[in-house]
Design an enzyme around this catalytic site. Structure first.
Site, PDB file in Angstrom:
ATOM      1  N   LYS A 226       0.823  -1.216   0.000  1.00  0.00           N
ATOM      2  CA  LYS A 226       0.000   0.000   0.000  1.00  0.00           C
ATOM      3  C   LYS A 226       0.852   1.260   0.000  1.00  0.00           C
ATOM      4  CE  LYS A 226      -4.464  -1.782   1.108  1.00  0.00           C
ATOM      5  NZ  LYS A 226      -5.515  -2.083   2.077  1.00  0.00           N
ATOM      6  N   ARG A 261      -3.853 -10.079   4.474  1.00  0.00           N
ATOM      7  CA  ARG A 261      -4.223 -10.052   3.047  1.00  0.00           C
ATOM      8  C   ARG A 261      -3.035  -9.509   2.270  1.00  0.00           C
ATOM      9  NH1 ARG A 261      -6.201  -6.360  -0.483  1.00  0.00           N
ATOM     10  NH2 ARG A 261      -7.656  -7.040  -2.082  1.00  0.00           N
TER      11      ARG A 261
HETATM   12  C1  7PM Z   1      -6.032   0.287  -5.346  1.00  0.00           C
HETATM   13  C2  7PM Z   1      -6.188   0.783  -4.065  1.00  0.00           C
HETATM   14  C3  7PM Z   1      -6.132  -1.054  -5.616  1.00  0.00           C
HETATM   15  C4  7PM Z   1      -6.442  -0.082  -3.038  1.00  0.00           C
HETATM   16  C5  7PM Z   1      -6.360  -1.908  -4.600  1.00  0.00           C
HETATM   17  C6  7PM Z   1      -6.520  -1.415  -3.323  1.00  0.00           C
HETATM   18  C7  7PM Z   1      -8.251  -4.354   1.350  1.00  0.00           C
HETATM   19  C8  7PM Z   1      -9.298  -5.110   0.834  1.00  0.00           C
HETATM   20  C9  7PM Z   1      -8.453  -3.874  -0.728  1.00  0.00           C
HETATM   21  C10 7PM Z   1      -7.927  -4.490   2.741  1.00  0.00           C
HETATM   22  C11 7PM Z   1      -9.695  -6.108   2.859  1.00  0.00           C
HETATM   23  C12 7PM Z   1      -5.515  -3.240  -2.159  1.00  0.00           C
HETATM   24  C13 7PM Z   1      -6.711  -2.315  -2.176  1.00  0.00           C
HETATM   25  N1  7PM Z   1      -7.733  -3.598   0.369  1.00  0.00           N
HETATM   26  N2  7PM Z   1     -10.013  -5.991   1.577  1.00  0.00           N
HETATM   27  N3  7PM Z   1      -9.410  -4.810  -0.468  1.00  0.00           N
HETATM   28  N4  7PM Z   1      -8.685  -5.382   3.450  1.00  0.00           N
HETATM   29  N5  7PM Z   1     -10.381  -6.965   3.642  1.00  0.00           N
HETATM   30  O1  7PM Z   1      -4.405  -2.699  -1.929  1.00  0.00           O
HETATM   31  O2  7PM Z   1      -7.034  -3.834   3.300  1.00  0.00           O
HETATM   32  O3  7PM Z   1      -5.613  -4.424  -2.418  1.00  0.00           O
HETATM   33  S1  7PM Z   1      -8.251  -3.167  -2.272  1.00  0.00           S
END
Ligand code: 7PM
Length: 284
Positions: A226, A261
């Site tokens: 992230k 995750r």
């Molecule tokens: C762009 C920005 C693409 C953020 C993808 C993301 C989480 C999630 C996501 C989390 C749970 C990523 C995020 N983040 N589900 N879905 N927890 N439970 O980095 O932190 O994958 S999307």
């Protein structure tokens, strides 16, 4: 500490930390090889994640990238359902669907998903709870702030710990009211969703305090690659954030997180195996 997490198909043993692997099926994660090539690539990626030791495969068809628009439910279904069917048909692994739409959750569960991972914590579409209750799925209630479009541009809240705790209470209560059994619920602090850099760090540093209040629910943390890690590392690109992701995973597990995750399954499992051995040694 919470020792088990029930889904519609199994009980996940949380006596050791578990890894939820990210499987993105948004088109921008593929070259334009057509739908069969995309499906084939997703299956091969799932096979690799499982071979690396993933306990859960989290299939997501909607990019929650800052400034991305929402994807219509039919488009999201068209992306995730073939992948879920293929993974469930080939491997004995728990599959979760990363969605905030009840139509998508319904189709995904019919295709074999046993966990619904809702980044809105039931705020965007409360009918998700009905789908989960009806099928006895596991449910991840992630904390986020604001609506879909504004999620990543929220004015910062004063006290992130008390806001996350209050929203956990609200989300869990909504789930239980809809008939979802408490042993099927997991909570997630939602790293990067409407939080400042400092607040992301604060949530990970003080995770043990949230865990103390929400003892009965397993806590999931998704910090892998992230942007706060990129910022701490002087602007590192996503594929340069592995060390920072592992450091975060280790601290999260040390503070009591039971599910991580992640993108990098093998590296995470190795890092947390060492961290968990040290943590357990402190008890002897
Ligand atoms: C762009 C920005 C693409 C953020 C993808 C993301 C989480 C999630 C996501 C989390 C749970 C990523 C995020 N983040 N589900 N879905 N927890 N439970 O980095 O932190 O994958 S999307």
């Amino acid at each position: 500490m919470c020792k088990r997490w029930k889904t519609s198909r199994r009980e996940i043993d949380l006596s050791r930390p578990r890894v939820m692997a990210i499987l993105n099926v948004t088109p921008d994660s593929f070259s334009d090889g057509g739908r069969f090539a995309e499906l084939d690539l997703a299956i091969r990626q799932a096979e690799k994640l499982i071979g690396d030791g993933a306990d859960i495969i989290d299939v997501g068809g909607e990019s929650t990238r800052p400034r991305s628009g929402p994807v219509p439910a039919e488009v999201e279904i068209g992306r995730v359902v073939p992948v879920i069917k293929a993974v469930v048909g080939r491997f004995d692994v728990a599959v979760s669907v990363d969605t905030s739409k009840s139509e998508v959750a319904k189709a995904a569960v019919a295709a074999g998903a046993e966990i619904v991972n809702d980044i809105s914590g039931l705020r965007f579409d409360e009918k998700i709870a009905t789908v989960v209750a009806k099928h006895g799925c596991g449910l991840v209630l992630m904390h986020s702030r604001g609506e879909f479009e504004s999620m990543h541009s929220q004015p910062p809240v004063d006290n992130i710990m008390s806001e996350v705790a209050a929203d956990f209470r609200r989300s869990a209560a909504a789930a239980v009211t809809a008939g979802i059994k408490r042993e099927r619920i997991a909570l997630d602090v939602g790293i990067g969703f409407g939080k400042t850099l400092e607040q992301n760090l604060e949530l990970i540093a003080n995770l043990d305090k949230l865990i103390a209040e929400f003892r009965e629910f397993p806590i999931l943390v998704g910090a892998s690659r992230k942007s706060f890690i990129g910022r701490l590392l002087g602007g590192a690109a996503p594929d340069e954030r592995l060390s920072g992701s592992l450091a975060t995973a280790v601290v999260a597990v040390w503070n009591g997180a039971r599910i991580l995750r992640v993108h990098d399954v093998k590296e995470t499992i190795e890092a947390i195996a060492v961290a968990e051995s040290i943590r357990l040694a402190a008890r002897r």
